[in-house]
Design an enzyme around this catalytic site. Structure first.
Site, PDB file in Angstrom:
ATOM      1  CB  CYS A  27      -1.027   0.143   0.842  1.00  0.00           C
ATOM      2  SG  CYS A  27      -1.672   1.418   0.902  1.00  0.00           S
ATOM      3  CB  CYS A  58      -0.639   2.750   4.282  1.00  0.00           C
ATOM      4  SG  CYS A  58      -2.444   1.780   3.524  1.00  0.00           S
ATOM      5  CG  ASP A  59       2.996   1.763   5.027  1.00  0.00           C
ATOM      6  OD1 ASP A  59       2.353   1.418   5.109  1.00  0.00           O
ATOM      7  OD2 ASP A  59       2.778   0.295   4.607  1.00  0.00           O
TER       8      ASP A  59
END
Length: 318
Positions: free
Chosen positions: A140, A143-144
């Site tokens: 992701c 997300c990261d």
């Protein structure tokens, strides 16, 4: 294995990621008898996520498993019963109540069901891939990506998702390698997305290339690569590997129950309603676009409210 029949629940929620647990918080607060069949292992993809910085209410970030723990405690606080089992079969209907069988040999009965089983990222199956998940291996970028400022990283995949992830990651990384098993001409990405990525100065493509393994003890330090045309192997020094080879919704156990669409994602109308009366769909099991903890939680809220409305209409107070 003998079967044990348990009490009738107003709503049974299948799944215990942010979507399922948010739904449980809402249904139990509405005084609906709620059972969460959490899965085994429970918690969804956040259980293999380290620091989460984009979930509201945690200005200093929160570990994925810790966030699930808080949600689970909150759902239990309002009366949700939670069991760590996997549903194997669902039969019945809203007219006669649903029956849910689990892998523990238990049988549960429900007036309504919320399916929140999520979707799982597809992995390469490398020796050290799962070991370094959350420590440089991610599925992701949204997300990261933030954690890889001014670092060199790699994206694996040749479709539009991989191009989108690579372009997004250039906001943070100093360089993004895109590793594609196929040749440039055989890439799955659309022409416009491929061109955007090819023209980005921060992106370098490695065509006809496969990842043999992820390198590093505690954090990713590189990738072992192989050119599938020459069979030559080489190490690539990067601090992160982002997988962009697709997701698989966890719908195998309901493929004969509700309507599934492209990629076996659940088909919904009005955001959370399935084609079967009394069955509601929540989160990534239907959402192939956003796949965020916060959007999953939002869908959980919507599914719970619609389930509450359905039950109020079907079983009005006398």
């Amino acid at each position: 294995m003998s079967e044990t029949l348990f009490d009738l629940y107003d709503v049974v929620i299948i799944g215990s990621g942010p979507s399922g647990l948010t739904a449980a918080i809402y249904t139990s607060r509405a005084s609906l008898k709620t059972l969460v069949i959490a899965g085994n292992p429970p918690g969804g993809q956040l259980m293999i996520t380290t620091e989460v910085e984009n979930f509201p209410g945690f200005p200093n970030g929160v570990q994925g498993p810790e966030l699930i723990k808080y949600m689970r405690e909150q759902a239990a606080k309002f009366g949700s019963q939670i069991i760590d089992e996997n549903v194997t079969k669902i039969t019945g209907s809203a007219q006669q109540t649903f029956t849910l069988n689990t892998d523990s040999g238990h049988v549960y009965s429900a007036r309504s069901i919320i399916i929140a089983t999520g979707a799982s990222a597809k992995w390469l199956g490398l020796p050290n891939e799962s070991r370094l998940c959350g420590h440089g291996v991610s599925a992701c970028a949204t997300c990261d990506g933030f954690f890889f400022k001014n670092q060199e990283i790699a994206v694996v995949g040749g479709g539009d998702t991989a191009m989108e992830e690579a372009l997004f990651l250039t906001k943070f990384a100093s360089k993004v390698y895109v590793i594609v098993r196929a040749s440039e001409d055989a890439m799955k990405a659309s022409k416009i997305m491929k061109q955007r990525a090819l023209e980005c100065p921060k992106i370098e493509f490695l065509f006809n290339t496969e990842v043999l393994d992820v390198l590093g003890e505690k954090e990713v330090t590189g990738l072992k690569l192989k050119n599938n045309q020459t069979n030559l192997e080489a190490d690539l020094k990067v601090t992160g590997m982002f997988l962009a080879i697709g997701h698989r919704p966890n719908t195998e156990f309901i493929k004969d129950l509700i309507e599934l669409g492209k990629g076996d994602y659940a088909v919904v109308k009005d955001d959370v309603i399935s084609n079967v009366e009394g069955i509601f769909i929540s989160g990534d099991v239907a959402d192939h676009q956003y796949r965020q903890a916060i959007t999953a939680a939002g869908f959980g809220c919507m599914a719970a409210l619609d389930a509450e409305k359905f039950l109020a209409e079907k079983y009005p107070l006398k």
